[in-house]
Design a protein around this motif. Sequence first.
Motif, mmCIF file in Angstrom:
data_model
loop_
_atom_site.group_PDB
_atom_site.id
_atom_site.type_symbol
_atom_site.label_atom_id
_atom_site.label_comp_id
_atom_site.label_asym_id
_atom_site.label_seq_id
_atom_site.Cartn_x
_atom_site.Cartn_y
_atom_site.Cartn_z
ATOM 1 N N ALA A 25 -0.181 -34.768 47.397
ATOM 2 C CA ALA A 25 0.239 -36.121 47.753
ATOM 3 C C ALA A 25 0.083 -37.062 46.566
ATOM 4 C CB ALA A 25 -0.573 -36.634 48.940
ATOM 5 N N ARG A 26 -1.031 -36.947 45.852
ATOM 6 C CA ARG A 26 -1.260 -37.812 44.695
ATOM 7 C C ARG A 26 -0.206 -37.569 43.615
ATOM 8 N NH1 ARG A 26 -5.976 -40.170 43.082
ATOM 9 N NH2 ARG A 26 -7.246 -38.768 44.366
ATOM 10 N N THR A 27 0.085 -36.303 43.361
ATOM 11 C CA THR A 27 1.084 -35.964 42.346
ATOM 12 C C THR A 27 2.456 -36.489 42.725
ATOM 13 O OG1 THR A 27 -0.150 -33.975 41.731
ATOM 14 C CG2 THR A 27 2.182 -34.042 41.134
ATOM 15 N N ALA A 28 2.820 -36.331 43.998
ATOM 16 C CA ALA A 28 4.132 -36.793 44.453
ATOM 17 C C ALA A 28 4.251 -38.308 44.363
ATOM 18 C CB ALA A 28 4.367 -36.328 45.887
ATOM 19 N N LEU A 29 3.217 -39.023 44.739
ATOM 20 C CA LEU A 29 3.261 -40.481 44.658
ATOM 21 C C LEU A 29 3.310 -40.950 43.212
ATOM 22 C CD1 LEU A 29 0.782 -41.291 47.537
ATOM 23 C CD2 LEU A 29 3.166 -42.054 47.431
ATOM 24 N N ALA A 30 2.644 -40.243 42.312
ATOM 25 C CA ALA A 30 2.698 -40.614 40.893
ATOM 26 C C ALA A 30 4.121 -40.557 40.361
ATOM 27 C CB ALA A 30 1.791 -39.697 40.077
ATOM 28 N N ALA A 215 7.898 -30.933 50.873
ATOM 29 C CA ALA A 215 7.942 -32.285 51.425
ATOM 30 C C ALA A 215 7.410 -33.411 50.543
ATOM 31 C CB ALA A 215 7.173 -32.295 52.752
ATOM 32 N N PRO A 216 6.373 -33.238 49.711
ATOM 33 C CA PRO A 216 5.669 -34.401 49.162
ATOM 34 C C PRO A 216 6.518 -35.391 48.367
ATOM 35 C CG PRO A 216 4.321 -32.451 48.930
ATOM 36 C CD PRO A 216 5.661 -31.982 49.406
ATOM 37 N N LEU A 217 7.315 -34.902 47.405
ATOM 38 C CA LEU A 217 8.078 -35.837 46.578
ATOM 39 C C LEU A 217 9.142 -36.558 47.399
ATOM 40 C CD1 LEU A 217 8.619 -37.084 43.859
ATOM 41 C CD2 LEU A 217 10.060 -35.111 43.284
ATOM 42 N N LEU A 218 9.790 -35.839 48.299
ATOM 43 C CA LEU A 218 10.773 -36.482 49.168
ATOM 44 C C LEU A 218 10.117 -37.578 50.006
ATOM 45 C CD1 LEU A 218 12.660 -33.283 50.366
ATOM 46 C CD2 LEU A 218 13.633 -35.096 48.944
#
Length: 239
Positions: A25-30, A215-218
């Motif tokens: 989640a942290r990586t995707a939000l970054a 899912a995370p980046l989307l």
Amino acid sequence: MSGHLAARPPTVAVISATPASVEPARTALAEGFPEASVWNLLDDRLLSDAEAAGGLTPALSDRMLSLIGYAVHGGADAVLLSCSLYGPVLEQARREHGLPMQSSDQELFAEFSRRRFGSVLLLGHLAPAVQDSVNRLKRLLSATERAERTEVTGHTASGAAMAAAHQDLDALETSLAEAATPYLKEVDAVALGMFSLSPASAGVERALGLPVLSAPLLAARALRERFAAEAGDSRGGPR
């Protein structure tokens, strides 16, 4: 949003049900919401308790609503759930709090609808969560008149939970690829339905030779768009 909120980075509360979902989640939000300040909240029994109960129960829904309320009252400007099983709770949470909120796989499902695959295999490591995700994806496709042309199958990957918990990427890729291999002639794409599985998406795609979506980046990009839209709607007045 009020002027003082616009002057600082928005705080995104990420609510996770397993420690293995925190870093994806942290990586995707970054990447997908880079201006956000990330606040991680973890209840590491949410999944095990749901598994023991056979799925999402009213008591577990209330527990997630309490976590969302804690985040909102603690200053979150937006909320991201990293656990697919608890996504249905967001409808009530949005009504109660009026903040931008995103479930883990809502945008993943929308992407499958847009890309019009003929058949999809959804992989996870918890049977109730996999079945819940399959049911919700089928409902979405039905609502967009895609159900008659898209087959959705769910399968649990043995060993994936342990591999994700220990951040053993090789073992995670192997577990997911082995789970998908019997379906290779039947499906056009694979969905990794849990944030904790997403680090293996590229390796599994190479191993299978099929599109593998996670899912995370989307979700991060969708939350950013939702936040921007809702901030624009409320400009000039308090939230």
